[in-house]
Design an enzyme around this catalytic site. Structure first.
Site, mmCIF file in Angstrom:
data_model
loop_
_atom_site.group_PDB
_atom_site.id
_atom_site.type_symbol
_atom_site.label_atom_id
_atom_site.label_comp_id
_atom_site.label_asym_id
_atom_site.label_seq_id
_atom_site.Cartn_x
_atom_site.Cartn_y
_atom_site.Cartn_z
ATOM 1 N N ARG A 207 0.838 -1.209 0.000
ATOM 2 C CA ARG A 207 0.000 0.000 0.000
ATOM 3 C C ARG A 207 0.877 1.265 0.000
ATOM 4 O O ARG A 207 0.923 2.012 -0.973
ATOM 5 C CB ARG A 207 -0.948 -0.024 1.212
ATOM 6 C CG ARG A 207 -2.080 1.001 1.128
ATOM 7 C CD ARG A 207 -1.708 2.402 1.580
ATOM 8 N NE ARG A 207 -1.228 2.468 2.957
ATOM 9 C CZ ARG A 207 -0.712 3.565 3.500
ATOM 10 N NH1 ARG A 207 -0.587 4.678 2.804
ATOM 11 N NH2 ARG A 207 -0.265 3.539 4.749
ATOM 12 N N ASP A 208 1.597 1.490 1.073
ATOM 13 C CA ASP A 208 2.363 2.738 1.199
ATOM 14 C C ASP A 208 3.472 2.798 0.150
ATOM 15 O O ASP A 208 3.837 3.866 -0.334
ATOM 16 C CB ASP A 208 2.967 2.827 2.613
ATOM 17 C CG ASP A 208 3.295 4.253 3.020
ATOM 18 O OD1 ASP A 208 2.821 5.188 2.366
ATOM 19 O OD2 ASP A 208 4.045 4.429 3.999
ATOM 20 N N HIS B 292 5.668 4.452 12.429
ATOM 21 C CA HIS B 292 5.708 4.330 10.965
ATOM 22 C C HIS B 292 6.761 5.336 10.475
ATOM 23 O O HIS B 292 6.501 6.515 10.350
ATOM 24 C CB HIS B 292 4.306 4.666 10.445
ATOM 25 C CG HIS B 292 4.161 4.617 8.960
ATOM 26 N ND1 HIS B 292 3.449 3.625 8.328
ATOM 27 C CD2 HIS B 292 4.617 5.432 7.979
ATOM 28 C CE1 HIS B 292 3.473 3.849 7.022
ATOM 29 N NE2 HIS B 292 4.179 4.937 6.782
ATOM 30 N N HIS C 192 9.898 6.809 8.101
ATOM 31 C CA HIS C 192 10.464 6.914 6.747
ATOM 32 C C HIS C 192 11.949 7.278 6.839
ATOM 33 O O HIS C 192 12.408 7.827 7.829
ATOM 34 C CB HIS C 192 9.688 7.946 5.929
ATOM 35 C CG HIS C 192 8.390 7.413 5.389
ATOM 36 N ND1 HIS C 192 8.170 7.199 4.049
ATOM 37 C CD2 HIS C 192 7.257 7.029 6.005
ATOM 38 C CE1 HIS C 192 6.958 6.721 3.871
ATOM 39 N NE2 HIS C 192 6.365 6.611 5.050
ATOM 40 N N CYS D 63 5.057 9.448 -0.109
ATOM 41 C CA CYS D 63 3.675 9.898 -0.212
ATOM 42 C C CYS D 63 3.598 10.952 -1.306
ATOM 43 O O CYS D 63 4.347 11.920 -1.299
ATOM 44 C CB CYS D 63 3.196 10.474 1.111
ATOM 45 S SG CYS D 63 1.545 11.198 0.984
HETATM 46 N N1 COA Z 1 -13.170 4.841 -3.710
HETATM 47 C C1 COA Z 1 -13.382 5.121 -5.028
HETATM 48 N N2 COA Z 1 -13.695 6.338 -5.485
HETATM 49 C C2 COA Z 1 -13.843 7.309 -4.578
HETATM 50 C C3 COA Z 1 -13.648 7.097 -3.198
HETATM 51 C C4 COA Z 1 -13.301 5.788 -2.773
HETATM 52 N N3 COA Z 1 -13.081 5.520 -1.501
HETATM 53 N N4 COA Z 1 -13.853 8.240 -2.551
HETATM 54 C C5 COA Z 1 -14.171 9.170 -3.470
HETATM 55 N N5 COA Z 1 -14.156 8.610 -4.691
HETATM 56 C C6 COA Z 1 -14.419 9.296 -5.977
HETATM 57 C C7 COA Z 1 -15.765 9.934 -5.980
HETATM 58 O O1 COA Z 1 -16.742 9.041 -6.445
HETATM 59 C C8 COA Z 1 -15.558 11.109 -6.906
HETATM 60 O O2 COA Z 1 -15.563 10.623 -8.235
HETATM 61 P P1 COA Z 1 -16.254 11.466 -9.422
HETATM 62 O O3 COA Z 1 -15.420 12.711 -9.542
HETATM 63 O O4 COA Z 1 -16.129 10.551 -10.595
HETATM 64 O O5 COA Z 1 -17.643 11.731 -8.955
HETATM 65 C C9 COA Z 1 -14.135 11.547 -6.600
HETATM 66 O O6 COA Z 1 -13.490 10.366 -6.076
HETATM 67 C C10 COA Z 1 -14.058 12.678 -5.567
HETATM 68 O O7 COA Z 1 -14.805 12.326 -4.431
HETATM 69 P P2 COA Z 1 -15.098 13.276 -3.184
HETATM 70 O O8 COA Z 1 -16.000 12.548 -2.256
HETATM 71 O O9 COA Z 1 -15.531 14.641 -3.674
HETATM 72 O O10 COA Z 1 -13.726 13.352 -2.467
HETATM 73 P P3 COA Z 1 -12.532 14.409 -2.496
HETATM 74 O O11 COA Z 1 -12.238 14.867 -3.896
HETATM 75 O O12 COA Z 1 -12.755 15.413 -1.441
HETATM 76 O O13 COA Z 1 -11.343 13.440 -2.075
HETATM 77 C C11 COA Z 1 -10.645 11.497 -0.813
HETATM 78 C C12 COA Z 1 -11.295 12.869 -0.796
HETATM 79 C C13 COA Z 1 -10.294 11.157 0.618
HETATM 80 C C14 COA Z 1 -11.625 10.478 -1.380
HETATM 81 C C15 COA Z 1 -9.397 11.532 -1.718
HETATM 82 O O14 COA Z 1 -8.661 12.695 -1.432
HETATM 83 C C16 COA Z 1 -8.529 10.325 -1.524
HETATM 84 O O15 COA Z 1 -8.919 9.204 -1.840
HETATM 85 N N6 COA Z 1 -7.315 10.518 -1.019
HETATM 86 C C17 COA Z 1 -6.395 9.449 -0.767
HETATM 87 C C18 COA Z 1 -5.078 10.003 -0.384
HETATM 88 C C19 COA Z 1 -4.121 8.895 -0.021
HETATM 89 O O16 COA Z 1 -4.398 7.714 -0.109
HETATM 90 N N7 COA Z 1 -2.938 9.337 0.379
HETATM 91 C C20 COA Z 1 -1.899 8.452 0.737
HETATM 92 C C21 COA Z 1 -2.121 7.791 2.055
HETATM 93 S S1 COA Z 1 -1.588 8.736 3.423
HETATM 94 ZN ZN ZN Z 2 4.465 5.780 5.026
#
Ligand code: COA
Ligand code: ZN
Length: 302
Positions: A16-17, A208, A210, A241
């Site tokens: 994942r990370d 955790h 790095h 990240c």
């Molecule tokens: N799985 C699949 N798709 C997802 C989802 C999920 N868990 N959460 C949101 N989406 C999709 C939505 O359906 C939407 O799609 P669309 O534009 O086609 O309608 C889009 O993503 C945006 O969704 P929204 O609810 O408005 O979220 P956001 O834009 O505010 O984003 C997160 C918030 C949390 C969903 C997003 O920033 C994210 O997934 N971040 C992950 C960051 C990460 O993993 N970082 C590393 C780990 S520390």
């Molecule tokens: Zn990490």
């Protein structure tokens, strides 16, 4: 000093990370094989993937398929990172038994990473944690930027402790304190663990770390001496990240296992199998990286 009874838990976060930040495209088949090799080497917990937005992290867009296809070993835990209810729907559909939610000790990082303030992030995952615990799932909570933030600079132990306590109160069984950008040093690890220990039982705390500045192994040992017994790590030091500029990989699993085993602290991990998996990782992922992102050769310890 006798090593009898001394044990740590190494939590593998590479699939994942590590893979979330990979520039090389890794096939679903290879991800499944990677996870299976890690579990077969004796790692008790392998964080398998993230059910986050594929727009945010395209590298893990195939997480549902990958999770379903893993041949799961009895006794091994395969948590999945879940940011919101949509991710939780996917987790339930895939048969996930354990999830991780995440927030940060820094407002700006949270905004960049998940488009939410710290308070908003709690509001977002509270229903996720409630659903998970109702369904008998175990929940881990990550605190990113526990040692410093790429946008805000220093982060105080009190700020980290505040978020950690809130995560436990929200229903998390364990919290993982992340040095997302690897700025921490052993004295800081000791100070942070001391501050956390005043608020939270250390058997519910993981570190955790790095390796941006080459201090991750030293920090692991400082954490162990301060009383922490669970450490996240990533095979081959994979990781970083995308929302933390300059962040390099996690502490390497093989280095953590080697460090503890040599000190008579049991990990339950077979170092030879792990190093074999590292060679596989090198062929499948690291050697295929673009020039400029050269794999820092790891020492062959086996
Ligand atoms: N799985 C699949 N798709 C997802 C989802 C999920 N868990 N959460 C949101 N989406 C999709 C939505 O359906 C939407 O799609 P669309 O534009 O086609 O309608 C889009 O993503 C945006 O969704 P929204 O609810 O408005 O979220 P956001 O834009 O505010 O984003 C997160 C918030 C949390 C969903 C997003 O920033 C994210 O997934 N971040 C992950 C960051 C990460 O993993 N970082 C590393 C780990 S520390
Ligand atoms: Zn990490």
């Amino acid at each position: 000093m006798s090593g009898a009874g001394r044990r740590v838990t190494v939590v593998e976060v590479g699939p994942r990370d590590g893979l979330q930040n990979e520039t090389v495209e890794v096939a679903s088949d290879a991800k499944v094989a990677f996870i299976e090799a890690l579990a077969a080497a004796g790692l008790p917990v392998v964080e398998a993937t993230a059910f986050v937005s594929p727009k945010a992290i395209p590298q893990l867009a195939d997480g549902d398929e990958v999770f379903r296809r893993i041949r799961k070993l009895p006794g091994v835990r395969y948590p999945v990172l879940v940011p919101n209810e949509k991710g939780m729907d996917r987790a339930e559909a895939a048969g996930v038994r354990e999830i991780a939610v995440f927030t940060a000790a820094s407002e700006t990082f949270n905004r960049k990473n998940i488009n939410a303030s710290i308070d908003e992030s709690f509001a977002r995952f509270a229903p996720v944690v409630a659903r998970a615990t109702r369904g008998g799932m175990r929940v881990r909570g990550y605190v990113s930027c526990g040692f410093g933030c790429p946008y805000e600079g220093p982060v105080t132990p009190a700020a980290v402790a505040r978020v950690a306590v809130r995560l436990l109160e929200a229903g998390c069984r364990e919290i993982s304190l992340g040095d997302t950008i690897g700025v921490g040093h052993p004295a800081q690890v000791r100070a942070l663990v001391r501050a956390i220990a005043g608020e939270v039982s250390l058997d519910r705390v993981a570190l955790h770390l790095h390796d941006t500045y080459g201090r991750a192994v030293a920090n692991v040992w400082a954490g162990y001496e301060a009383g922490v017994r669970t450490f996240d790590a990533s095979l081959g030091g994979l990781g970083g990240c995308p929302y933390a500029p300059g962040a390099s990989g996690n502490v390497a699993t093989e280095d953590v296992v080697d460090l503890f085993e040599r000190a008579g602290v049991r990990t339950g991990v077979d170092l030879v199998a792990l190093v074999r998996a590292t060679a596989w990782l090198e062929d499948e992922v690291l050697k295929r990286r673009l020039p400029g992102r050269v794999f820092r050769a790891r020492k062959g310890q086996a």
